[in-house]
Design a protein around this motif. Structure first.
Motif: not given
Length: 200
Positions: A3-12, A118-129
């Motif tokens: 489970k990989t979380g992918l995030t980044g600010g608007i326009g990233s 929303n403090g969701l990082a713990a839900m994922y095995d890996v977080v990519i920013v």
């Protein structure tokens, strides 16, 4: 399943990374796309948004006027919280269903714009920013979305700071250069994800 979380600010450039990971075989679950689907005409989600914000957030064809709604909620934290209280549970239900349908051993990438907020990082095995300087993001929003500078700055200010986002990252994809540079970095990241998935 990784489970990989992918995030980044608007326009990233998070959407560009998401597309590239999908092309490599990741099962991408796009929270923004789902957030649009749960407020399409005829859905209980849209009915609740209209009940909360009034008919002025509707276009003449009965669809949600996102720009109008955005101008209301991004200027008022309480209204933003009210919108999130409607949309987030509906998105959560849909995500759970898609996750249950993913094949065994899949690398599932959750494209989550507000992961840090929303403090969701713990839900994922890996977080990519996916990371880019604010100035770069403001220029992109003007160039690609025709967004006025003050609106771009307001959207950026409504999201987590770069520091907060980077603090939850396991992997960072810098994206201030060319698409070729982005391709190279995504290639490296995909290899790392495959390795992590194999380790279980």
């Amino acid at each position: 399943m990784l489970k990989t979380g992918l995030t980044g600010g608007i326009g990233s450039g998070k959407s560009e990374v998401s597309k590239r990971l999908a092309a490599k075989g990741a099962v991408v679950i796009d929270a923004d796309k789902i957030a649009r689907e749960v407020v399409e005409p005829g859905t209980p989600g849209l009915a609740r948004v209209v009940a909360t914000f009034g008919d002025e957030v509707l276009r003449p064809d009965g669809s949600l006027d996102r720009e109008k709604l955005g101008s209301i909620v991004f200027a008022d934290q309480e209204k933003l919280a009210a919108l999130n209280a409607i949309v987030h549970p509906l998105v959560g239900e849909r995500v759970a269903r898609l996750q249950s349908e993913a094949p065994t051993g899949a690398i599932v990438v959750y494209d989550v714009p507000l992961l840090a907020e929303n403090g969701l990082a713990a839900m994922y095995d890996v977080v990519i920013v996916v990371d880019a300087a604010d100035e770069v993001r403001i220029d992109r929003l003007a160039a690609h979305r025709g967004m006025a500078e003050k609106d771009a700055k307001a959207r950026i200010a409504a999201q987590a700071s770069r520091e907060d986002r980077l603090a939850v990252a396991d992997i960072v994809i810098p994206n201030e250069g060319s698409l070729d540079e982005l391709d190279t970095r995504v290639e490296e990241v995909w290899a790392e994800l495959l390795e992590r998935a194999a380790r279980g």
